[in-house]
Write a protein that holds these residues in place. Structure first.
Motif, PDB file in Angstrom:
ATOM      1  N   LEU A 418       0.837  -1.209   0.000  1.00 23.23           N
ATOM      2  CA  LEU A 418       0.000   0.000   0.000  1.00 23.23           C
ATOM      3  C   LEU A 418       0.867   1.252   0.000  1.00 23.23           C
ATOM      4  O   LEU A 418       0.588   2.218  -0.734  1.00 23.23           O
ATOM      5  N   PHE A 419       1.911   1.254   0.820  1.00 27.90           N
ATOM      6  CA  PHE A 419       2.812   2.405   0.869  1.00 27.90           C
ATOM      7  C   PHE A 419       3.491   2.596  -0.489  1.00 27.90           C
ATOM      8  O   PHE A 419       3.634   3.725  -0.979  1.00 27.90           O
ATOM      9  N   GLY A 420       3.867   1.484  -1.110  1.00 32.44           N
ATOM     10  CA  GLY A 420       4.528   1.567  -2.405  1.00 32.44           C
ATOM     11  C   GLY A 420       3.622   2.071  -3.507  1.00 32.44           C
ATOM     12  O   GLY A 420       4.042   2.859  -4.369  1.00 32.44           O
ATOM     13  N   PHE A 421       2.357   1.653  -3.496  1.00 27.19           N
ATOM     14  CA  PHE A 421       1.424   2.040  -4.553  1.00 27.19           C
ATOM     15  C   PHE A 421       0.929   3.475  -4.400  1.00 27.19           C
ATOM     16  O   PHE A 421       0.726   4.184  -5.395  1.00 27.19           O
ATOM     17  N   PHE A 422       0.706   3.922  -3.171  1.00 26.69           N
ATOM     18  CA  PHE A 422       0.012   5.196  -2.971  1.00 26.69           C
ATOM     19  C   PHE A 422       0.923   6.340  -2.528  1.00 26.69           C
ATOM     20  O   PHE A 422       0.444   7.431  -2.245  1.00 26.69           O
ATOM     21  N   THR A 423       2.232   6.086  -2.437  1.00 29.71           N
ATOM     22  CA  THR A 423       3.168   7.187  -2.205  1.00 29.71           C
ATOM     23  C   THR A 423       4.327   7.031  -3.189  1.00 29.71           C
ATOM     24  O   THR A 423       4.498   5.991  -3.805  1.00 29.71           O
ATOM     25  N   ARG A 424       5.098   8.072  -3.301  1.00 30.81           N
ATOM     26  CA  ARG A 424       6.299   8.017  -4.138  1.00 30.81           C
ATOM     27  C   ARG A 424       7.554   8.142  -3.286  1.00 30.81           C
ATOM     28  O   ARG A 424       8.652   8.341  -3.794  1.00 30.81           O
ATOM     29  N   ARG A 425       7.386   8.040  -1.976  1.00 29.57           N
ATOM     30  CA  ARG A 425       8.496   8.236  -1.047  1.00 29.57           C
ATOM     31  C   ARG A 425       9.346   6.975  -0.910  1.00 29.57           C
ATOM     32  O   ARG A 425       8.863   5.860  -1.062  1.00 29.57           O
ATOM     33  N   GLN A 426      10.616   7.196  -0.563  1.00 26.03           N
ATOM     34  CA  GLN A 426      11.523   6.112  -0.241  1.00 26.03           C
ATOM     35  C   GLN A 426      11.666   6.004   1.276  1.00 26.03           C
ATOM     36  O   GLN A 426      11.400   6.962   2.014  1.00 26.03           O
ATOM     37  N   VAL A 427      12.070   4.838   1.749  1.00 25.99           N
ATOM     38  CA  VAL A 427      12.276   4.626   3.185  1.00 25.99           C
ATOM     39  C   VAL A 427      13.703   4.141   3.410  1.00 25.99           C
ATOM     40  O   VAL A 427      14.405   3.746   2.477  1.00 25.99           O
ATOM     41  N   ARG A 428      14.120   4.186   4.676  1.00 26.27           N
ATOM     42  CA  ARG A 428      15.445   3.653   5.033  1.00 26.27           C
ATOM     43  C   ARG A 428      15.344   2.132   5.042  1.00 26.27           C
ATOM     44  O   ARG A 428      14.919   1.520   6.009  1.00 26.27           O
ATOM     45  N   ASP A 429      15.767   1.560   3.965  1.00 22.96           N
ATOM     46  CA  ASP A 429      15.531   0.148   3.675  1.00 22.96           C
ATOM     47  C   ASP A 429      16.073  -0.783   4.754  1.00 22.96           C
ATOM     48  O   ASP A 429      15.452  -1.795   5.077  1.00 22.96           O
ATOM     49  N   ARG A 430      17.199  -0.451   5.351  1.00 19.43           N
ATOM     50  CA  ARG A 430      17.851  -1.398   6.264  1.00 19.43           C
ATOM     51  C   ARG A 430      17.027  -1.662   7.525  1.00 19.43           C
ATOM     52  O   ARG A 430      17.244  -2.678   8.202  1.00 19.43           O
ATOM     53  N   TRP A 431      16.103  -0.746   7.868  1.00 17.06           N
ATOM     54  CA  TRP A 431      15.298  -0.920   9.076  1.00 17.06           C
ATOM     55  C   TRP A 431      13.965  -1.621   8.831  1.00 17.06           C
ATOM     56  O   TRP A 431      13.209  -1.871   9.764  1.00 17.06           O
ATOM     57  N   MET A 432      13.659  -1.951   7.594  1.00 19.53           N
ATOM     58  CA  MET A 432      12.351  -2.523   7.285  1.00 19.53           C
ATOM     59  C   MET A 432      12.100  -3.898   7.913  1.00 19.53           C
ATOM     60  O   MET A 432      10.964  -4.199   8.295  1.00 19.53           O
ATOM     61  N   PRO A 433      13.101  -4.764   8.072  1.00 20.24           N
ATOM     62  CA  PRO A 433      12.830  -6.020   8.789  1.00 20.24           C
ATOM     63  C   PRO A 433      12.315  -5.787  10.205  1.00 20.24           C
ATOM     64  O   PRO A 433      11.463  -6.551  10.701  1.00 20.24           O
ATOM     65  N   LEU A 434      12.810  -4.736  10.867  1.00 18.42           N
ATOM     66  CA  LEU A 434      12.327  -4.422  12.208  1.00 18.42           C
ATOM     67  C   LEU A 434      10.850  -4.039  12.176  1.00 18.42           C
ATOM     68  O   LEU A 434      10.057  -4.455  13.042  1.00 18.42           O
ATOM     69  N   VAL A 435      10.447  -3.248  11.184  1.00 18.91           N
ATOM     70  CA  VAL A 435       9.038  -2.871  11.041  1.00 18.91           C
ATOM     71  C   VAL A 435       8.172  -4.108  10.814  1.00 18.91           C
ATOM     72  O   VAL A 435       7.082  -4.241  11.384  1.00 18.91           O
ATOM     73  N   ALA A 436       8.661  -5.030   9.985  1.00 14.36           N
ATOM     74  CA  ALA A 436       7.889  -6.237   9.673  1.00 14.36           C
ATOM     75  C   ALA A 436       7.672  -7.113  10.899  1.00 14.36           C
ATOM     76  O   ALA A 436       6.674  -7.851  10.970  1.00 14.36           O
ATOM     77  N   VAL A 437       8.571  -7.049  11.856  1.00 12.61           N
ATOM     78  CA  VAL A 437       8.406  -7.804  13.108  1.00 12.61           C
ATOM     79  C   VAL A 437       7.570  -7.012  14.111  1.00 12.61           C
ATOM     80  O   VAL A 437       6.714  -7.573  14.811  1.00 12.61           O
ATOM     81  N   ALA A 438       7.793  -5.710  14.188  1.00 13.27           N
ATOM     82  CA  ALA A 438       7.110  -4.893  15.191  1.00 13.27           C
ATOM     83  C   ALA A 438       5.617  -4.784  14.933  1.00 13.27           C
ATOM     84  O   ALA A 438       4.821  -4.785  15.884  1.00 13.27           O
ATOM     85  N   ALA A 439       5.188  -4.703  13.669  1.00 15.08           N
ATOM     86  CA  ALA A 439       3.771  -4.511  13.365  1.00 15.08           C
ATOM     87  C   ALA A 439       2.892  -5.649  13.902  1.00 15.08           C
ATOM     88  O   ALA A 439       1.875  -5.382  14.561  1.00 15.08           O
ATOM     89  N   PRO A 440       3.218  -6.917  13.672  1.00 17.57           N
ATOM     90  CA  PRO A 440       2.393  -7.985  14.259  1.00 17.57           C
ATOM     91  C   PRO A 440       2.415  -7.996  15.786  1.00 17.57           C
ATOM     92  O   PRO A 440       1.396  -8.298  16.419  1.00 17.57           O
ATOM     93  N   VAL A 441       3.577  -7.662  16.382  1.00 17.89           N
ATOM     94  CA  VAL A 441       3.657  -7.631  17.847  1.00 17.89           C
ATOM     95  C   VAL A 441       2.739  -6.547  18.403  1.00 17.89           C
ATOM     96  O   VAL A 441       1.977  -6.771  19.362  1.00 17.89           O
ATOM     97  N   LEU A 442       2.785  -5.356  17.819  1.00 20.46           N
ATOM     98  CA  LEU A 442       1.906  -4.264  18.257  1.00 20.46           C
ATOM     99  C   LEU A 442       0.442  -4.607  18.025  1.00 20.46           C
ATOM    100  O   LEU A 442      -0.426  -4.260  18.845  1.00 20.46           O
ATOM    101  N   SER A 443       0.142  -5.308  16.928  1.00 26.00           N
ATOM    102  CA  SER A 443      -1.241  -5.714  16.653  1.00 26.00           C
ATOM    103  C   SER A 443      -1.750  -6.674  17.715  1.00 26.00           C
ATOM    104  O   SER A 443      -2.899  -6.571  18.171  1.00 26.00           O
ATOM    105  N   ALA A 444      -0.898  -7.614  18.128  1.00 31.23           N
ATOM    106  CA  ALA A 444      -1.290  -8.563  19.174  1.00 31.23           C
ATOM    107  C   ALA A 444      -1.526  -7.845  20.499  1.00 31.23           C
ATOM    108  O   ALA A 444      -2.489  -8.138  21.227  1.00 31.23           O
ATOM    109  N   LEU A 445      -0.664  -6.882  20.818  1.00 27.52           N
ATOM    110  CA  LEU A 445      -0.847  -6.109  22.049  1.00 27.52           C
ATOM    111  C   LEU A 445      -2.124  -5.283  21.997  1.00 27.52           C
ATOM    112  O   LEU A 445      -2.852  -5.173  23.001  1.00 27.52           O
ATOM    113  N   LEU A 446      -2.429  -4.675  20.843  1.00 24.19           N
ATOM    114  CA  LEU A 446      -3.653  -3.911  20.686  1.00 24.19           C
ATOM    115  C   LEU A 446      -4.869  -4.807  20.864  1.00 24.19           C
ATOM    116  O   LEU A 446      -5.827  -4.436  21.569  1.00 24.19           O
TER     117      LEU A 446
END
Length: 483
Positions: A418-446
């Protein structure tokens, strides 16, 4: 239904499956394994996809779920239909334009290698767990009908099942899957319709009387608009249906490999739209079958099993119906499970070979074939081990368990795309594995927090929150002055 009848049915179906797979998979190269050389006519792909979208979980768990959930699943099906439109007109043109073999190559092109790897590993975990759960369902039935009666252990059941799946997909990949999915669709629909007819006859009902009984049943309620806190609330399930379909089909390597086997994006779109329409009717028939199963349990004085997933096997195999009903049940279950498992195994092999090992860029065609076959065998062995783990830990309705798994594991993939399709921004690629792990953990806590504090239950729409956490993480990692 006797063990001998089960074994005879299994042997006959497997023999037919292997014949179809062998004929369609002869002289298949790597392009045929990964994309079927993009030569599948759209109408064949559409007919195949009707069955491909249904698994053994659908065949057993959807009818059994009506006692607890009524027809609320149709609220998700409505969302599925909208999701199919998004896949057809947003994702398909992009994927064809980029000529992707694996969908997650898009993430490499858009963000970088770490994001690519994160997306591929999320898919790997999601598909390995989801596919193993689907095969686990058929293994439990086979254990009940055959293996327990001969004193054979569950691990042997899982090993034999996955060995057969590995064998029939070993050579042809997607090219074989399209043809075996056509066989599956025929078997699945025939089993479903004929089971409804035989149970209706056993209840002594005409077609009109059956329709009235189903409509009058408290289990046939579709819309749930009264309690927003309920996990069956319409808008929660409708939105969850949209995002689940986009995530599981549009961003799932196994389903899109089939869709993208068509020659052109227009052909793929025709295939997807026809599949969406057919899916509505087929799932509705599964729910009708569920009501009839519970009516028959009352009519025959049967004792309800502890798990709703066991209602259909109970009635079909030991409910006093003609033996042909048990055969139909087994054929439908086998066809749905082996096809779904074969598609998942092929997709896992493709994604691991292309995304994680990056073998096509590093090896010639002969070496790529050897690597692909080793990965294929390793994926089959891994799936057998996960099935064994489910054998000791699964305690929920399988359809609910599948969507819980999907909500946690597909969320990061959905957020990245979704971020790739609807924005033209770049991200700091090296930190993306951390985001991929943190999102499910935060979802479970929520999910845990809102239940404990406000007694509000987040259901299948957890996928939305998971994707939102991923997008938030990507916004925090955004390169401020680059587009």
């Amino acid at each position: 239904m006797t063990p001998a009848a089960v074994i005879a049915t299994l042997t006959g179906y497997i023999a037919l499956l292997f014949v179809v797979a062998w004929i369609s998979g002869r002289r298949t190269d790597n392009a045929g394994f990964f994309t079927a050389n993009r030569r599948t006519p759209w109408y064949l792909a559409a007919f195949a996809m009707v069955g491909a979208a249904m698994s053994g979980v659908t065949f057993i768990s959807v009818p059994g779920s009506v006692a607890a959930d009524s027809f609320s699943y149709m609220q998700m099906v409505a969302g599925f239909t909208v999701g199919q439109l998004i896949v057809a007109y947003l994702l398909v043109p992009t994927f064809y334009r980029l000529r992707l073999v694996s969908l997650y190559e898009y993430l490499d092109d858009r963000f970088g290698a770490r994001t690519h790897a994160a997306g591929a590993w999320c898919f790997f975990v999601a598909k390995m767990l989801g596919a193993a759960l689907q095969v686990y369902v058929v293994c439990t039935v086979m254990q009940l009908l055959v293996f327990d009666r001969y004193g054979l252990p569950f691990w042997l059941n899982a090993a034999v099942t996955m060995a057969l799946v590995w064998l029939y997909t070993r050579q042809g990949g997607v090219r074989s899957l399209i043809r075996t999915d056509i066989l599956k669709t025929c078997c699945l629909i025939a089993s479903l319709v004929l089971s409804i007819l035989f149970i209706t006859r056993a209840l002594g009902l005409s077609f009109g009387e059956m329709a009235r009984e189903v409509a009058a049943s408290p289990h046939s309620r579709i819309l749930f608009l009264d309690d927003p806190a309920s996990d069956r609330y319409f808008w929660k399930m409708f939105v969850a249906g949209i995002v689940t379909l986009v995530a599981m089909t549009g961003l799932g390597q196994d389903m899109m490999q089939r869709n993208m086997s068509c020659p052109t994006p227009r052909d793929a779109q025709k295939n997807i739209l026809l599949t969406a329409v057919c899916q509505i009717f087929v799932i509705f028939l599964f729910l009708v079958l569920g009501v009839l199963l519970y009516l028959y349990v009352d009519h025959a004085g049967l004792t309800l099993p502890e798990k709703s997933d066991q209602v259909f096997p109970l009635v079909a195999a030991d409910g006093g119906l003609p033996a042909v009903v048990g055969v139909l049940f087994l054929v439908g279950l086998l066809s749905s499970t082996y096809s779904a498992a074969g598609g998942s195994l092929t997709a896992l092999t493709t994604s691991f070979t292309v995304d994680i090992l990056k073998a096509p860029q590093r090896h010639d065609d002969n070496a790529l074939t050897r690597i692909r076959r080793r990965v294929h065998a390793a994926m089959a062995a891994g799936m057998a081990l996960v099935i064994l783990a489910f054998g000791y830990g699964a305690d929920d309705s399988s359809i609910n368990l599948v969507f819980r798994v999907v909500s946690y594991t597909y969320g990061p993939i959905l957020g990245m795309f979704l971020f790739g399709f609807f924005t033209r921004r770049q991200v700091r690629d090296r930190w993306m594995p951390l985001v991929a792990v943190a999102a499910p953990v935060l979802s479970a806590l929520l999910q845990w927090g809102v239940r404990e504090v406000w007694d509000y239950r987040i259901g299948f729409e957890l996928l939305v929150y998971n994707a939102a956490f991923t997008i938030t993480g990507m916004l925090l990692l955004m390169k401020r002055h680059e587009k």
